[in-house]
Design an enzyme around this catalytic site. Structure first.
Site, PDB file in Angstrom:
ATOM      1  N   TYR A 197      -9.005  10.681   0.912  1.00 17.02           N
ATOM      2  CA  TYR A 197     -10.052  11.954   1.263  1.00 17.02           C
ATOM      3  C   TYR A 197      -9.635  12.935   2.476  1.00 17.02           C
ATOM      4  O   TYR A 197     -10.397  14.299   2.241  1.00 17.02           O
ATOM      5  CB  TYR A 197     -10.911  11.114   1.736  1.00 17.02           C
ATOM      6  CG  TYR A 197     -11.584  10.244   0.848  1.00 17.02           C
ATOM      7  CD1 TYR A 197     -12.710  10.474   0.510  1.00 17.02           C
ATOM      8  CD2 TYR A 197     -11.353   8.925   0.980  1.00 17.02           C
ATOM      9  CE1 TYR A 197     -13.216   9.574  -0.896  1.00 17.02           C
ATOM     10  CE2 TYR A 197     -11.548   7.667  -0.335  1.00 17.02           C
ATOM     11  CZ  TYR A 197     -12.384   7.871  -1.400  1.00 17.02           C
ATOM     12  OH  TYR A 197     -13.331   7.120  -1.457  1.00 17.02           O
ATOM     13  N   TYR A 220      -5.523   4.958   1.206  1.00 13.52           N
ATOM     14  CA  TYR A 220      -6.613   4.321   0.564  1.00 13.52           C
ATOM     15  C   TYR A 220      -7.318   5.642   1.202  1.00 13.52           C
ATOM     16  O   TYR A 220      -8.193   6.611  -0.250  1.00 13.52           O
ATOM     17  CB  TYR A 220      -7.353   3.553   1.036  1.00 13.52           C
ATOM     18  CG  TYR A 220      -7.955   2.655  -0.321  1.00 13.52           C
ATOM     19  CD1 TYR A 220      -9.257   3.359  -0.501  1.00 13.52           C
ATOM     20  CD2 TYR A 220      -7.656   1.451  -0.987  1.00 13.52           C
ATOM     21  CE1 TYR A 220      -9.883   2.086  -1.714  1.00 13.52           C
ATOM     22  CE2 TYR A 220      -8.636   1.159  -1.989  1.00 13.52           C
ATOM     23  CZ  TYR A 220      -9.317   1.628  -2.205  1.00 13.52           C
ATOM     24  OH  TYR A 220     -10.227   1.075  -3.374  1.00 13.52           O
TER      25      TYR A 220
END
Length: 563
Positions: A397, A393
């Protein structure tokens, strides 16, 4: 006899002044020229555009002229960091102002010292003078903290006074102040947005790229020489460490996956939280890029401070209720440069829901009724192992903000650019505003992990199986196993069996203070105290010997120096 006026009617060309060249009479134009001459070329153009916008919003000619004059006056006032030092100034002008500031404080120190004042009193007086100078973003926090100590040593105080009287210290402070003051002005006037340039302005991006190239050129011209005769180019040292984005991203993802393994073994619940600052910190609207009517002029540093304060309140509330968590925090910018946080955290299943309630409550403590607050201020996604891991997840980023990869054909959607350009802009944003992009929350020391990875040979001869097990786990890159051997993710740092070993350097620092350096690691358990030296060589930095040119001269000769 006709006498020419002291100031020409339009010293600046009409192409630079734009619509301002036709506003008002001679005295107005002369006054604007004198004010704008205090700024550098790029900042002149920014103030002129702001003045043109102010004039365009007015009705009558008189109001247009007055609005333009107010915009020029306010813009010049904001962009002058010091008299004679505008934001965006050259290194030469910054160095000149830094020397003047250090001389000024050196004279003040000499007077206070001659008057017989104690060092602590002198430091306090000098800090009052710094406050009166009103230069933004000066790093005097450690000095203020030192004065609040019960019994600071005279050596500590003198080292801080030495900083205030040092041209190099002032040069760093003024360089940062000039860069941030310009970027803050540009951000308020719409130069930082999805439309104009996401995350940072074009000026800030070019400055960051120039400084990177300058730093790399310096590293390439220097070598590190050990006391054993080893010689390594500094550019190779930088490429092999965490300064290399590829190495940095690899370690971050490895540690995130290790945390997933630990959380799974312990039966913990993963959750992905997002924390966003209130509307008053956002200069531009997210969809249109137009000015946000609620924006109060705050900088990204102010928004980051709000996020830090809110997170501190959350952690205090969690601690009071016995809620423990560990994981990672990612700070990244909205399109207008306002930071927001993503947090991947692991909780005991029976504490996860209460942890979220506290998180949401503290996030909505300010302006809870503003539009979109309930939807955007704080969000949560509970990690479902059947659909993916927490590391997966948050890894996107890391890829987005460090490498600019893995974003698909659409690229960086927030910025509206491709992935590599978005990563360049995020790096410039983090560097400019001093925002730490990635931070480990809780768990064990990564410094110990990195130091043990430097030990290539087995430690079995020390007859401490626990220490060799830690070294072997670090050597294999097994972060999850390393965390478990260190006492688990919830162990307090002071209770961990192995800690970093710091020693004082023989010679003081440039400001006369004691400098500690990392020597290795120390293990302290019941009946055991063992040290492992991981840094066995002493290094010095020197300029590399020039390499004699070979082959024919470059075409063009000296003309190439100007290209």
């Amino acid at each position: 006899m006709h006498v020419a006026p002291r100031f020409p009617a339009n010293p600046m060309s009409s192409s630079i002044l734009g619509g301002l060249a036709s506003l008002g009479g001679f005295e107005d134009r002369r006054w604007r020229d004198r004010q704008l001459s205090k700024l550098t070329g790029p900042t002149q153009r920014v103030v002129i555009r702001a003045a043109e916008s102010a004039a365009a919003a007015a009705d009558s000619a008189n109001i247009k002229n007055r609005s333009a004059n107010i915009a020029v006056r306010e813009g010049v006032s904001e962009l002058l960091v010091l008299p004679g030092l505008p934001a965006g100034a050259s290194e030469c002008r910054i160095s000149k102002s830094a020397t003047a500031m250090s001389d000024r404080f050196l004279k003040s120190y000499a007077k206070l010292s001659a008057a017989g004042h104690e060092p602590a009193v002198i430091l306090a007086r000098l800090l009052d003078a710094v406050a009166r100078v009103c230069v933004p973003w000066i790093s005097t926090g450690p000095m203020q903290k030192l004065l609040k100590k019960d019994d600071p040593s005279e050596r500590e105080i003198e080292s801080q006074i030495a900083r205030l009287t040092c041209p190099r210290w002032w040069r760093r402070q003024l360089r940062r102040a000039c860069a941030r003051r310009l970027e803050h002005f540009l951000r308020r006037h719409g130069e930082v947005s999805r439309r104009a340039g996401a995350y940072v302005s074009g000026y800030a991006l070019r400055r960051h790229e120039w400084r990177k190239a300058e730093t790399w050129a310096l590293l390439s011209a220097m070598v590190a020489i050990s006391d054993m005769g080893d010689e390594v180019p500094l550019s190779d040292v930088a490429a092999a460490g965490q300064a290399n984005p590829r190495n940095r991203a690899t370690e971050l993802i490895l540690r995130m996956r290790g945390y997933d393994e630990v959380a799974e073994k312990m039966g913990l619940q993963g959750a992905f939280f997002t924390l966003t600052a209130p509307s008053r910190f956002h200069a531009r609207l997210s969809r249109s890029g137009e000015q946000n009517p609620k924006y109060d002029g705050s900088s990204p540093v102010d928004a980051q401070a709000w996020l830090n304060t809110t997170w501190e309140r959350i952690r205090i509330a969690w601690h009071d209720e016995g809620i423990r968590a560990f994981g990672f925090r990612v700070a990244e910018p909205h399109h207008d440069g306002t930071p927001h946080w993503h947090l991947l955290l692991h909780f005991r299943p029976d504490q996860s829901e209460r942890a979220w309630q506290i998180f949401e409550e503290k996030a909505l403590r300010e302006s809870p009724d503003e539009r979109g607050a309930n939807k955007r201020r704080a969000t949560r996604v509970v990690i479902d192992p059947a659909k993916g891991t927490g590391a997966g997840y948050i890894a996107k980023y890391v890829a987005k903000n460090v490498l600019g990869e893995g974003l698909g054909p659409e690229g960086d959607i927030e910025a509206g650019v491709d992935g590599s350009e978005g990563a360049r802009r995020v790096a410039a944003w983090a560097s400019l505003w001093g925002i730490r992009q990635f931070q480990q929350i809780g768990s064990v020391s990564v410094t110990v992990y990195r130091e043990l990875r430097r030990v290539r040979e087995s430690l079995e001869d020390m007859d401490i199986p626990e220490l060799e097990a830690l070294r072997a786990a670090a050597d294999r890159g097994e972060w999850g196993e390393f965390v478990e051997l260190m006492g688990g993710p919830f162990v307090a740092r002071q209770d961990a069996p192995v800690r970093a070993w710091m020693v004082a350097r023989e010679s003081p620092g440039v400001y006369g203070d004691v400098i500690e350096r990392l020597q290795g690691i120390v293990m302290r358990t019941i009946g055991i105290t063992a040290r492992v030296i991981t840094r066995t060589k002493n290094w010095r930095i020197e300029r590399a010997a020039p390499v004699a040119a070979t082959g024919p001269p470059r075409s063009g000769g000296a003309l190439d120096l100007c290209q």
